[in-house]
Design a protein around this motif. Structure first.
Motif: not given
Length: 840
Positions: A551-553, A589-597
């Motif tokens: 689940t991305p941020a 840093e905690l390994g979460s995917p990020l939204a492209a924005a």
């Protein structure tokens, strides 16, 4: 080498003009290029067709690969009287047999092409073998040391799957999968923009022959190779088009003719002491209620309609293409069981849209019976939805029919989509999985030996959820509204609003048979219900944990977290951007995917545009107020609008969960030795709020959370081994992410203290909501989002597991005598009150 006539060149030019907008998959070109470098390439097509060959030749030339010099068997096609037009491909030199010419070219490493089947005769349906002679030549050369590489190619025109009940057109013009000349041309003209060429795993014949257990005659070995190649290309076609389409009458006839299903119905009839025919009639009625009526026309209609809807209400779908490639590879091997997260009714359509765009067969979707209302129910059923009752435990016949139907879907090679949470999340968090239908699906899959079936966790993340208002009303004590067209889409409001972007990410596929072998379960162990349920439960929690990892941020989630994590109602735009940038870097840093924005992290400049867009989305419906006194833009959230932000903050809460829990443990006491105990006490209390790991009873990693806090400078290790708070503001910011749960559990435990007799669940939840409202008006409740009916219901279940409550029935509760005599509720409430006072 080429002896192509001028008319042949014209045809090649015309095909290039016809397919000028069609681009082959880069992975296909790379795979062909790599295989060609390992030996003499022999391209294999499924059915004898000039159209398929010309398309393959076009793609090879477009990719800069060596063109095919000779096609074995094409002279048997319809154009035989005119084969001089294509003599560069069809005719060997004068006086040389096709087999000898084929062998000569293969020895020289020149690409050639052969076919396996030819179309049925008119009014017949069974395809005919062309004969093993070309493959016999290939096998013979490989046995003499020639490096022959066989490349099976599946050429698919359009998206329409074959039908199991062909009509007169199929008997005259040939079936869709092996058409005659006229139908082949029509399919090419109609489906050229959806043309797809896929390659099965290349076979190096020398290695393949070396792996055979014992040598057999060349002709017999060629027939074995023929069967393997045909089935490999059939799997590729089915991955794209899906299984044969059957009418409901034929589905029911095939299901009721199953010997296994007959034995299961007989067992139910014996147990219920009813006539077998009566049980069969009841089972047929249940099957009509459950089964989908798939039609590709419905998928095409929804693709057109929702393609426009996406563009109107969403800014696009952001798909994890690397994860999608893994799903494509799994789908090429067999059925795929999709386990997506579920926050909106739109989720039912998202996966079908993603699969449709990726040229994969769309999945059959398990949906609640409450969605079978007219007119969308029949449309969804035709698009592959099968409807089930919300609860069917104890109904032996219904379970039998559902299991048999799922087994039939997997046997046909269908993909199945199942929302393991059981319902839409009203809080924004991933709900603990339910294993009822998943258990039936796993049981059905394990009975299919020799079938590769993969389970794929899927994260569907919304920047804004269409049903946000309804979710917040329900968590605030409102009743759930009955689904209808207006309730699903909100009519004009739905079409005039913007909801940001959708994000779809895929976890690693899990081979179901490998998982079952590792867990020590199988068809023979289903009778051991505790072991079976534990294995399915482990699979469910493993998949849910994988969904959280994928689940991305998103900008809306981080803006909500930044606003709720502060101590004031208003924050300046520049300060908000800095907070969001910090949360983004922590999430990365905690390994979460990020939204492209938001990507990449650790930029020198805050994500101005992403924050601006998120604030606009929230301000469009009044969740936020944006004002500008004294020349500075202020973003303000009213207390009663905080639950709307809390919904989105919860969507990213799992990323910061471990450091936030450790931060709470540090604020609750400065004894380092007792830190794991304090953290685990809270984690057990909140076990129905979060998924800590891939096991049902696992606890969060205290060491990982503490290491992160040290890394970002929130705490430091003192020389004597104790912990020193180095940055109180950062520690409080992380701890305040869980402030709403501290407040909610404090309020609920206070209500339980005053509950002296047996009460209904709904009544106690209503009392908790009223108490939270009263404390808010008196200024005792700082986090208004703590007033949440779902959270209060979770308090009761957790208290039951801890021995504080008893459930005399499914909808009543009472405080246990042990809890009342020990005052454990009072002690826990006071502990939470002290923690809440620290965070205010």
């Amino acid at each position: 080498m080429t002896r192509r006539t001028w008319l042949g060149r014209v045809i090649v030019w015309f095909v290039g003009l016809l397919l000028r907008r069609v681009r082959p998959d880069e992975r296909w070109a790379e795979g062909v290029r790599e295989a060609v470098g390992r030996g003499s390439p022999v391209f294999v097509l499924r059915h004898l067709s000039l159209i398929d060959f010309v398309a393959l030749d076009h793609f090879l030339r477009g990719a800069g690969l060596p063109p095919i010099a000779f096609v074995y068997g094409l002279e048997q096609w319809f154009f035989r009287p005119f084969r001089w037009i294509f003599r560069a491909w069809m005719r060997p030199p004068r006086g040389v047999s096709p087999e000898r010419h084929l062998a000569r070219l293969i020895r020289r490493g020149v690409p050639v092409c052969i076919f396996l089947r030819r179309r049925p005769r008119t009014l017949e349906l069974r395809t005919l073998r062309l004969g093993p002679r070309p493959l016999t030549v290939c096998v013979g050369l490989a046995r003499r040391g020639v490096p022959v590489v066989v490349l099976p190619q599946a050429v698919v025109w359009g998206r329409r799957p074959p039908t199991a009940e062909p009509g007169v057109v199929a008997r005259v013009l040939g079936p869709r999968e092996s058409p005659g000349v006229v139908r082949a041309v029509l399919q090419a003209l109609k489906g050229r923009r959806a043309l797809l060429v896929r390659q099965s795993d290349p076979i190096e014949l020398r290695d393949w022959l070396a792996q055979r257990r014992r040598p057999r005659p060349t002709a017999r070995t060629a027939r074995v190779l023929d069967t393997r190649l045909f089935h490999a290309m059939e799997r590729e076609r089915r991955a794209v088009l899906g299984p044969y389409v059957r009418s409901h009458a034929r589905q029911a006839a095939e299901l009721f003719s199953s010997a296994r299903f007959q034995r299961e119905l007989a067992a139910v009839a014996e147990h219920r002491k009813l006539p077998l025919e009566q049980v069969r009639v009841q089972a047929a009625a249940m099957l009509r209620e459950i089964a989908a009526r798939f039609r590709i026309e419905s998928i095409e209609f929804l693709a057109v309609v929702f393609g426009r809807v996406w563009n109107r209400i969403y800014d696009g779908i952001e798909v994890d293409h690397e994860g999608l490639r893994r799903v494509v590879d799994a789908a090429r091997q067999g059925s795929v069981i999709l386990l997506p997260s579920h926050k909106s009714h739109i989720d039912y359509i998202v996966m079908s849209q993603v699969f449709y765009d990726a040229r994969l067969a769309t999945p059959f979707i398990a949906a609640g019976r409450n969605l079978s209302f007219w007119p969308l129910g029949p449309l969804f059923r035709a698009a592959g939805a099968f409807f089930m009752r919300r609860r069917f435990e104890g109904d032996e016949l219904y379970v039998t029919v559902m299991r048999a139907y799922l087994r039939r879907l997997l046997l046909d090679g269908c993909h199945v989509e199942l929302f393991c949470e059981g319902t839409r999340s009203r809080t924004g968090k991933l709900l603990p999985p339910r294993i009822g239908l998943l258990g039936l699906l796993v049981e059905a899959a394990l009975h299919l030996r020799g079938r590769r079936i993969h389970v794929v966790p899927v994260s569907i993340t919304h920047e804004r959820v269409i049903e946000e208002g309804a979710h917040v009303r329900e968590t605030s004590g409102g009743t759930k509204e009955k689904e209808d067209v207006g309730g699903l889409f909100g009519a004009r409001r739905f079409l005039q609003s913007r909801y940001g972007r959708l994000h779809v990410r895929f976890g690693d596929p899990v081979d179901l048979h490998d998982f079952a072998a590792a867990a020590g379960v199988g068809p023979a162990t289903v009778a051991d219900r505790p072991a079976w349920r534990n294995a399915v439960r482990h699979l469910a929690f493993r998949s849910s944990f994988a969904v959280n990892l994928e689940t991305p941020a998103t900008p809306t989630a981080l803006v909500a977290a930044a606003l709720l994590g502060g101590g004031s109602r208003s924050v300046g735009r520049a300060d908000l951007e800095r907070r969001v940038a910090r949360l983004r870097d922590w999430a990365a840093e905690l390994g979460s995917p990020l939204a492209a924005a938001l990507s990449p992290p650790h930029q020198t400049e805050p994500p101005h545009e992403a924050v601006r867009r998120a604030v606009e989305l929230f301000a469009s419906d009044g969740t936020l107020d944006v004002t500008g006194p004294l020349g500075e833009t202020l973003v303000t959230v009213e207390d009663r609008r905080r639950p709307h932000l809390d919904y989105y903050r919860n969507g990213v809460l799992h990323v910061f969960l471990e450091p936030a829990l450790v931060a709470l443990g540090i604020l609750a006491g400065d004894d380092r030795a007792g830190l794991p105990g304090r953290v685990n006490r809270l984690a057990r209390l909140w076990k129905y709020e979060f998924i800590y790991a891939d096991e049902a009873d696992a606890l969060p990693g205290v060491a990982r959370g503490l290491e992160f806090l040290v890394r970002i400078g929130a705490v430091a290790n003192a020389p004597d081994g104790a912990l020193r708070i180095a940055a109180p503001s950062i520690l409080r910011e992380l701890a305040r992410m869980l402030f709403a749960f501290v407040e909610a559990y404090r309020v609920a435990l206070g209500v339980l203290e005053r509950t002296t007799d047996t009460r209904r669940h709904a009544e106690v939840v209503a009392r908790c909501l009223a108490e939270a409202e009263r404390q808010y008006l008196r200024g005792e409740l700082a986090a208004y989002e703590a007033r949440n009916a779902v959270t209060f219901a979770n308090v009761f279940v957790a208290a039951r597991d801890l021995g504080w409550l008893e459930f005399p029935s499914s909808d009543t509760l009472r405080v246990s005598s042990a809890a009342r005599s020990s005052e454990v509720l009072l002690e826990e409430r006071k502990r939470l009150e002290r923690l809440a006072a620290t965070l205010r």
